[in-house]
Design a protein around this motif. Structure first.
Motif, short mmCIF file in Angstrom:
data_model
loop_
_atom_site.label_atom_id
_atom_site.label_comp_id
_atom_site.label_asym_id
_atom_site.label_seq_id
_atom_site.Cartn_x
_atom_site.Cartn_y
_atom_site.Cartn_z
N ARG A 66 29.69 41.82 43.75
CA ARG A 66 30.93 40.54 43.70
C ARG A 66 31.21 40.61 42.27
NH1 ARG A 66 25.70 37.49 44.81
NH2 ARG A 66 25.06 38.27 46.94
N ARG A 67 30.42 41.23 41.20
CA ARG A 67 31.25 41.10 40.37
C ARG A 67 32.39 42.55 40.31
NH1 ARG A 67 27.22 43.30 36.78
NH2 ARG A 67 26.79 40.67 36.31
N GLU A 68 32.50 43.43 40.62
CA GLU A 68 33.49 44.85 40.93
C GLU A 68 34.69 43.76 42.27
OE1 GLU A 68 35.07 47.94 40.72
OE2 GLU A 68 33.55 47.56 39.61
N ARG A 69 33.58 43.04 43.25
CA ARG A 69 34.92 42.64 44.14
C ARG A 69 35.87 41.26 43.14
NH1 ARG A 69 36.07 38.03 46.87
NH2 ARG A 69 36.98 38.04 49.30
N ARG A 72 38.09 43.38 41.16
CA ARG A 72 39.32 44.26 41.43
C ARG A 72 40.26 43.03 42.25
NH1 ARG A 72 36.93 49.69 44.80
NH2 ARG A 72 35.86 49.88 42.71
N ILE A 73 39.91 42.06 42.50
CA ILE A 73 40.71 40.70 42.80
C ILE A 73 41.95 40.44 41.38
CG2 ILE A 73 41.08 38.52 43.37
CD1 ILE A 73 39.18 38.45 45.48
N GLU A 74 40.92 40.46 40.71
CA GLU A 74 41.52 40.23 39.33
C GLU A 74 42.59 41.30 39.03
OE1 GLU A 74 40.31 39.83 33.89
OE2 GLU A 74 38.97 38.73 35.86
N ARG A 75 42.77 42.09 39.08
CA ARG A 75 43.38 43.48 38.59
C ARG A 75 44.64 43.61 39.04
NH1 ARG A 75 40.59 48.70 39.25
NH2 ARG A 75 42.73 50.05 39.51
N ILE A 76 44.46 43.15 40.92
CA ILE A 76 45.12 42.87 41.74
C ILE A 76 46.19 41.75 41.32
CG2 ILE A 76 46.06 41.97 44.04
CD1 ILE A 76 43.77 43.58 45.60
N GLU A 77 45.71 40.34 40.91
CA GLU A 77 46.36 39.25 40.18
C GLU A 77 47.36 39.49 39.29
OE1 GLU A 77 43.30 36.00 42.07
OE2 GLU A 77 43.27 36.59 39.59
N GLU A 78 46.41 40.27 38.47
CA GLU A 78 47.27 40.19 36.67
C GLU A 78 47.51 41.53 36.55
OE1 GLU A 78 44.15 38.67 34.56
OE2 GLU A 78 43.86 36.50 35.57
N ASP A 79 47.14 42.61 36.70
CA ASP A 79 47.26 44.42 36.16
C ASP A 79 49.66 43.98 37.03
OD1 ASP A 79 45.40 44.13 34.94
OD2 ASP A 79 44.22 45.72 36.12
N ALA A 90 43.12 46.13 47.85
CA ALA A 90 42.94 45.06 49.31
C ALA A 90 41.51 45.51 50.03
CB ALA A 90 43.94 44.80 49.32
N GLY A 91 41.90 47.22 50.07
CA GLY A 91 40.71 47.88 50.87
C GLY A 91 39.76 48.26 50.87
N SER A 92 39.25 48.31 49.17
CA SER A 92 38.28 48.53 48.77
C SER A 92 37.26 47.00 48.77
CB SER A 92 37.96 48.93 47.78
OG SER A 92 38.81 48.51 46.52
N ILE A 93 38.04 45.76 48.68
CA ILE A 93 37.63 44.90 48.40
C ILE A 93 37.45 44.98 49.63
CG2 ILE A 93 38.23 42.34 47.59
CD1 ILE A 93 40.42 43.08 46.06
N ILE A 94 38.11 44.37 50.73
CA ILE A 94 37.48 43.96 52.30
C ILE A 94 35.85 45.56 52.40
CG2 ILE A 94 38.02 44.24 54.74
CD1 ILE A 94 40.99 43.84 54.04
N GLY A 95 36.25 46.68 52.07
CA GLY A 95 34.76 47.58 52.18
C GLY A 95 33.87 46.76 51.55
#
Length: 146
Positions: A66-69, A72-79, A90-95
């Motif tokens: 959950r923490r890693e998810r 990764r979402i934060e990286r998509i949002e902010e990086d 996104a693919g790794s989050i879905i996995g």
């Protein structure tokens, strides 16, 4: 990555059926440690219940996933990332979501509590049987013969 592409990726990972047909990643790096995620999930899922010695391990794994998810979402949002890197994330989050769903759907993890509940139900059925056999209604007086 353009802002609309970022929003599309975020919507994709939050979509209700996003994990349908998705594979659990073979391996995943969580907080710098590589984990054989698919093997771990299948190892745990092949059992009907999680043994007491494995409960902490499974709960820790779910917490870390959950923490890693979220990271990764934060990286998509902010990086500042490329479209390709965003797709990969996104693919790794879905996995990860697929793995979490599999781990969350495990059977009862507290065998002792399940056993106690079963014993209580057995006692209740036995008492009900005895009351009927002895001719008693629920807490009522004993019925007299003919």
């Amino acid at each position: 990555m353009q802002e609309y592409e970022r929003k599309q990726l975020l919507e994709r990972v939050e979509r209700e059926g996003a994990t349908v047909g998705a594979d659990i990643p073979e391996t995943i790096t969580v907080q710098g440690e590589e984990i054989d995620l698919r093997m771990f999930v299948f190892e745990i899922k092949r059992r009907e219940t999680v043994p007491p010695g494995e409960r902490d391990r499974v709960e820790r794994a779910k917490k870390n996933l959950r923490r890693e998810r979220n990271d990764r979402i934060e990286r998509i949002e902010e990086d500042e990332i490329s479209r390709e890197k965003g797709e990969e994330l996104a693919g790794s989050i879905i996995g990860i979501d697929r793995a979490l769903n599999a781990l969350e759907s495990l059977g009862p993890t507290d065998l002792e509590r399940e056993q106690q509940a079963q014993q209580a139900a057995d006692r209740k059925r036995w008492m009900s049987f005895l009351q009927k056999a002895l001719g008693r209604d629920d807490d009522g007086p004993t019925r007299r013969g003919r």
